[in-house]
Design a protein around this motif. Sequence first.
Motif, mmCIF file in Angstrom:
data_model
loop_
_atom_site.group_PDB
_atom_site.id
_atom_site.type_symbol
_atom_site.label_atom_id
_atom_site.label_comp_id
_atom_site.label_asym_id
_atom_site.label_seq_id
_atom_site.Cartn_x
_atom_site.Cartn_y
_atom_site.Cartn_z
ATOM 1 N N ARG A 254 -86.276 -57.127 -72.456
ATOM 2 C CA ARG A 254 -87.343 -56.769 -73.391
ATOM 3 C C ARG A 254 -87.431 -57.755 -74.550
ATOM 4 O O ARG A 254 -88.515 -58.059 -75.043
ATOM 5 N N ALA A 255 -86.300 -58.226 -75.013
ATOM 6 C CA ALA A 255 -86.269 -59.149 -76.150
ATOM 7 C C ALA A 255 -86.147 -60.576 -75.639
ATOM 8 O O ALA A 255 -85.309 -60.881 -74.782
ATOM 9 N N VAL A 256 -87.016 -61.462 -76.161
ATOM 10 C CA VAL A 256 -86.998 -62.871 -75.758
ATOM 11 C C VAL A 256 -87.106 -63.742 -77.004
ATOM 12 O O VAL A 256 -87.704 -63.338 -78.010
ATOM 13 N N PRO A 257 -86.539 -64.967 -76.987
ATOM 14 C CA PRO A 257 -86.716 -65.890 -78.117
ATOM 15 C C PRO A 257 -88.187 -66.253 -78.260
ATOM 16 O O PRO A 257 -88.865 -66.522 -77.271
ATOM 17 N N PHE A 258 -88.669 -66.245 -79.473
ATOM 18 C CA PHE A 258 -90.099 -66.438 -79.694
ATOM 19 C C PHE A 258 -90.315 -67.412 -80.845
ATOM 20 O O PHE A 258 -89.913 -67.159 -81.975
ATOM 21 N N ASP A 259 -90.940 -68.542 -80.523
ATOM 22 C CA ASP A 259 -91.220 -69.569 -81.518
ATOM 23 C C ASP A 259 -92.584 -69.274 -82.149
ATOM 24 O O ASP A 259 -93.629 -69.608 -81.578
ATOM 25 N N ILE A 260 -92.565 -68.641 -83.303
ATOM 26 C CA ILE A 260 -93.815 -68.234 -83.941
ATOM 27 C C ILE A 260 -94.663 -69.444 -84.318
ATOM 28 O O ILE A 260 -95.892 -69.424 -84.214
ATOM 29 N N PHE A 261 -93.995 -70.525 -84.753
ATOM 30 C CA PHE A 261 -94.726 -71.714 -85.173
ATOM 31 C C PHE A 261 -95.572 -72.263 -84.026
ATOM 32 O O PHE A 261 -96.772 -72.511 -84.179
ATOM 33 N N ASN A 262 -94.943 -72.466 -82.870
ATOM 34 C CA ASN A 262 -95.683 -72.984 -81.719
ATOM 35 C C ASN A 262 -96.772 -72.011 -81.272
ATOM 36 O O ASN A 262 -97.828 -72.419 -80.786
ATOM 37 N N PHE A 263 -96.513 -70.722 -81.459
ATOM 38 C CA PHE A 263 -97.497 -69.702 -81.089
ATOM 39 C C PHE A 263 -98.778 -69.842 -81.899
ATOM 40 O O PHE A 263 -99.871 -69.946 -81.348
ATOM 41 N N ARG A 267 -102.479 -71.617 -81.084
ATOM 42 C CA ARG A 267 -103.545 -70.617 -81.023
ATOM 43 C C ARG A 267 -103.496 -69.848 -79.699
ATOM 44 O O ARG A 267 -104.508 -69.597 -79.055
ATOM 45 N N HIS A 268 -102.276 -69.474 -79.337
ATOM 46 C CA HIS A 268 -102.067 -68.787 -78.070
ATOM 47 C C HIS A 268 -102.378 -67.300 -78.183
ATOM 48 O O HIS A 268 -102.335 -66.725 -79.271
ATOM 49 N N LYS A 269 -102.603 -66.693 -77.043
ATOM 50 C CA LYS A 269 -102.809 -65.247 -76.961
ATOM 51 C C LYS A 269 -101.892 -64.694 -75.879
ATOM 52 O O LYS A 269 -101.768 -65.277 -74.799
#
Length: 334
Positions: A254-263, A267-269
């Motif tokens: 359920r939990a995954v590493p998430f790069d908010i900056f790259n997100f 401009r990803h969805k």
Amino acid sequence: MNIQASAKAGNALRVSQKSPDLDNLLIDVVEVAVPRPGPGQVLVEIVAAGVNPSDVKASLGHMPHAVWPRIPGRDFGGIVREGPSQMIGMEVWGGGGELGISQDGSHGKWMVLDQKAVRAKPKNFSMEEAGSVGVPFITAYEGLREAGGAQPTDVVLVCGGNGKVGQAAIQLATMAGAKVLAVEYNAQPLMGHANGPVTMLNSAVDDVAAIVRDMTGGHGADIVFNTVGSPYFEIANKAMAKQARQIFISTFDRAVPFDIFNFFRGRHKYIGIDTLALSSVDGARIFDRLKLKFEEGLLKPFPINPDCCYDLKDAAKAYASVLRGTPERVLLKP
């Protein structure tokens, strides 16, 4: 309503409690009285019904909203035996998120449905093919629809391309004319039908993101259909183009590493699809959009292996094979 009252009792699967594990599935074969359709409903005699991972997970207690006891099963091919006179004898197909979860489903001889939830099956389909299509194609269609629909100018990356939803997504994306690549965890040829070339990648040895960008002139994937979830999360993110959409239908972690900056720079969805929220009436409306494509041969049902068509008494074996990753489409024939 015209009622044909000649139906007899039949067998069905019943799950009454959480199963401890795949080796000890608590699935009983019981004889049940024929359910009586009410106003606006039909009685369907089930001829073939697909077994989906969600059917098995529900029996293991992984679906907290599943009621107990119940007859499982979300997909079906069958014959209308009671209902409006013009529908009696109609060979039908369907599938829905409530079936086998919050109400009795298709893994039995008889099932009552809203008459708006059944449609005449494609004329070129066998009953087994009709019962095999439901959840995989409903999921693939809804995921791509939520992502804006695959376009001829899109690059689509399907993670888990040889799974049933992956195969359906590849069919739909190639039918739309998109450039399609697919990923598996080892070297595999594409198992399903496609309407155009599909490049298969091996995540165990390939730098998937680098190959996707190299094959698209640095652009990347406009749509990632991630049928597996966490194992492909990082790979998929690296492969995404600017303004790309990633579709999720399942996961291991359920939990995954998430790069908010790259997100946000990309401009990803992210799009979550839970087909348990789509009723059998919703499923019928999706089938309306797909039926002609199946009849024209642009879309094809899953190949049916007779060795993977099980009697109800062998349901535990059928269920376990699905969650253990059989490449075949598994069916029950009540």
